[in-house]
Design a protein around this motif. Structure first.
Motif, short mmCIF file in Angstrom:
data_model
loop_
_atom_site.label_atom_id
_atom_site.label_comp_id
_atom_site.label_asym_id
_atom_site.label_seq_id
_atom_site.Cartn_x
_atom_site.Cartn_y
_atom_site.Cartn_z
N LYS A 1 0.83 -1.21 0.00
CA LYS A 1 0.00 0.00 0.00
C LYS A 1 0.86 1.26 0.00
N ARG A 2 1.97 1.23 0.75
CA ARG A 2 2.87 2.38 0.75
C ARG A 2 3.51 2.57 -0.61
N PHE A 3 3.88 1.46 -1.26
CA PHE A 3 4.50 1.56 -2.59
C PHE A 3 3.52 2.14 -3.61
N ILE A 4 2.29 1.64 -3.56
CA ILE A 4 1.27 2.14 -4.50
C ILE A 4 0.98 3.61 -4.25
N LYS A 5 0.90 4.00 -2.97
CA LYS A 5 0.64 5.40 -2.62
C LYS A 5 1.78 6.31 -3.07
N LYS A 6 3.02 5.82 -2.86
CA LYS A 6 4.18 6.62 -3.26
C LYS A 6 4.24 6.75 -4.78
N ARG A 7 3.92 5.68 -5.47
CA ARG A 7 3.95 5.72 -6.94
C ARG A 7 2.85 6.64 -7.47
N SER A 8 1.69 6.61 -6.84
CA SER A 8 0.59 7.50 -7.28
C SER A 8 0.96 8.96 -7.04
N LYS B 1 3.98 10.24 -7.08
CA LYS B 1 4.96 10.63 -8.10
C LYS B 1 4.28 10.93 -9.43
N LYS B 2 3.29 10.10 -9.78
CA LYS B 2 2.57 10.33 -11.04
C LYS B 2 1.81 11.65 -10.99
N ALA B 3 1.24 11.96 -9.80
CA ALA B 3 0.50 13.22 -9.66
C ALA B 3 1.42 14.40 -9.82
#
Length: 371
Positions: free
Chosen positions: A357-364, A366-368
């Motif tokens: 969940k932390r990885f997905i949140k961090k990746r999202s 960065k995309k934002a």
């Protein structure tokens, strides 16, 4: 609420007593039966497995060091899944405390008080456990801190006076008699004993100097493993693997070999008084965790209102279990290891899910930023 009350020194001494208690007292015969002269290797593998469990557990706990997993777990898993896991842990800890209590009841009735009903011993020890748990978790750790030195004294006494009874020519078997099958079966059975270090995820907010916790656990596992190995080696040198594995309580039989003087027939009372206290501490910490989780699930600020009612459930559960050494041994042989692996792997699921969940949140995030 201030929770940092348990020092790292208290944690080390508590874990040594915790690991030493049931593994030496109740499980030594079955471990020797599985491992034979590979018991030393098996215990080392078990200790290594315990350190791996500790690393994973502490890594999870450090992410929210001042919170209890029974509170923050709903941020990792959906609420209903988290409640199921915590409910399972609550019952499991209660079941383990009741199981150890039943083992102790049977031991005392068979060995010292054959005319005494199990319920009498269960009620007395259950009441003591309830009073201790009601006093708080710090009381348990302070008790273990004082008891540790008695355990060391007992080991020194046994080492000093049993040496002349040992058959030292069996030493060569520890070098020559090896079996991969024995090592596998013994390791599969032993790793969950040290894997119980996962209870730290429920105790982490109480610890002071949290950054030193992994080092403390490694020291605790290493020292407890040393004390247990010494005991197991002495059992094998004294009885051999066949006799030791067919003795209900090998440690007790070994102590009965000690004769210090004519006025001291044996050291049974000395050993049992110390061993009983170590068993009481293990039952107490398991029971405390069960009460704590239940209090958190019910959103109670204090666990004490639940203590005596849940203690009655623990005693009743212990009395309803199938009695006798053979029934308890069959549970260990057929079910206990797999059951424990499932319990001890739940924190790994929390860590993996939280990491994802932390990885997905961090990746999202960065995309934002990129957009």
């Amino acid at each position: 609420m201030k929770t940092e009350q348990i020092t790292q020194n208290q944690l080390i001494l508590f874990l040594i007593v915790y690991f030493y208690s049931t593994l030496v007292g109740f499980a030594s015969a079955h471990l020797i039966h599985l491992s034979q002269y590979d018991t030393v290797i098996v215990l080392m593998i078990g200790g290594l497995g315990g350190c791996i469990y500790a690393f994973i557990t502490i890594k999870l706990a450090k992410r929210r060091p001042t919170e209890f997993i029974s509170h923050y777990g709903k941020e990792i898993f959906p609420y209903w899944i988290h409640v199921i896991f915590m409910g399972f842990y609550c019952f499991s800890f209660l079941h383990i405390s009741a199981f150890i209590l039943r083992e102790y009841e049977d031991f005392f009735v068979q060995t010292y008080l054959p005319e005494t009903p199990n319920w009498a011993i269960g009620i007395i020890l259950g009441f003591v456990v309830a009073v201790t748990v009601r006093s708080g978790v710090v009381t348990l750790f302070r008790t273990a801190q004082g008891l540790f030195f008695l355990v060391i004294l007992a080991d020194i006494v046994i080492t000093a006076f049993i040496g002349k009874e040992l058959k030292w020519d069996r030493w060569m078997a520890f070098v020559t008699n090896h079996s991969w099958q024995n090592i596998y079966k013994g390791s599969f059975y032993t790793i969950p004993f040290f894997g119980e270090v996962v209870i730290l995820v429920f105790l982490f907010p109480y610890l002071a100097n949290k950054n030193k916790t992994l080092t403390s656990v490694i020291w605790a596992v290493s020292l407890s493993m040393l004390f247990i190995i010494i005991t197991m080696v002495f059992l094998l040198l004294l009885f051999g693997p066949n006799l030791a594995s067919h003795t209900t309580y090998p440690m007790l039989e070994m102590v009965r070999y000690i004769r210090i003087a004519d006025f001291i027939e044996n050291l049974d009372p000395f050993l049992i008084s110390i061993w009983s206290t170590t068993i009481y501490l293990k039952i107490s910490i398991m029971f405390y965790l069960s009460v704590q989780i239940l209090a958190h699930l019910f959103h109670l600020k204090d666990h004490r209102p639940l203590v005596f009612s849940l203690a009655a459930v623990m005693v009743a559960l212990s009395l309803q279990m199938p009695g006798g050494t053979s029934s308890l041994t069959s549970f260990f042989t057929e079910s206990w290891a797999a059951y424990s692996y499932f319990i001890e792997c739940i924190p790994i699921l929390y860590l993996l899910t939280d990491t994802l969940k932390r990885f997905i949140k961090k990746r999202s995030a960065k995309k934002a930023e990129t957009n």
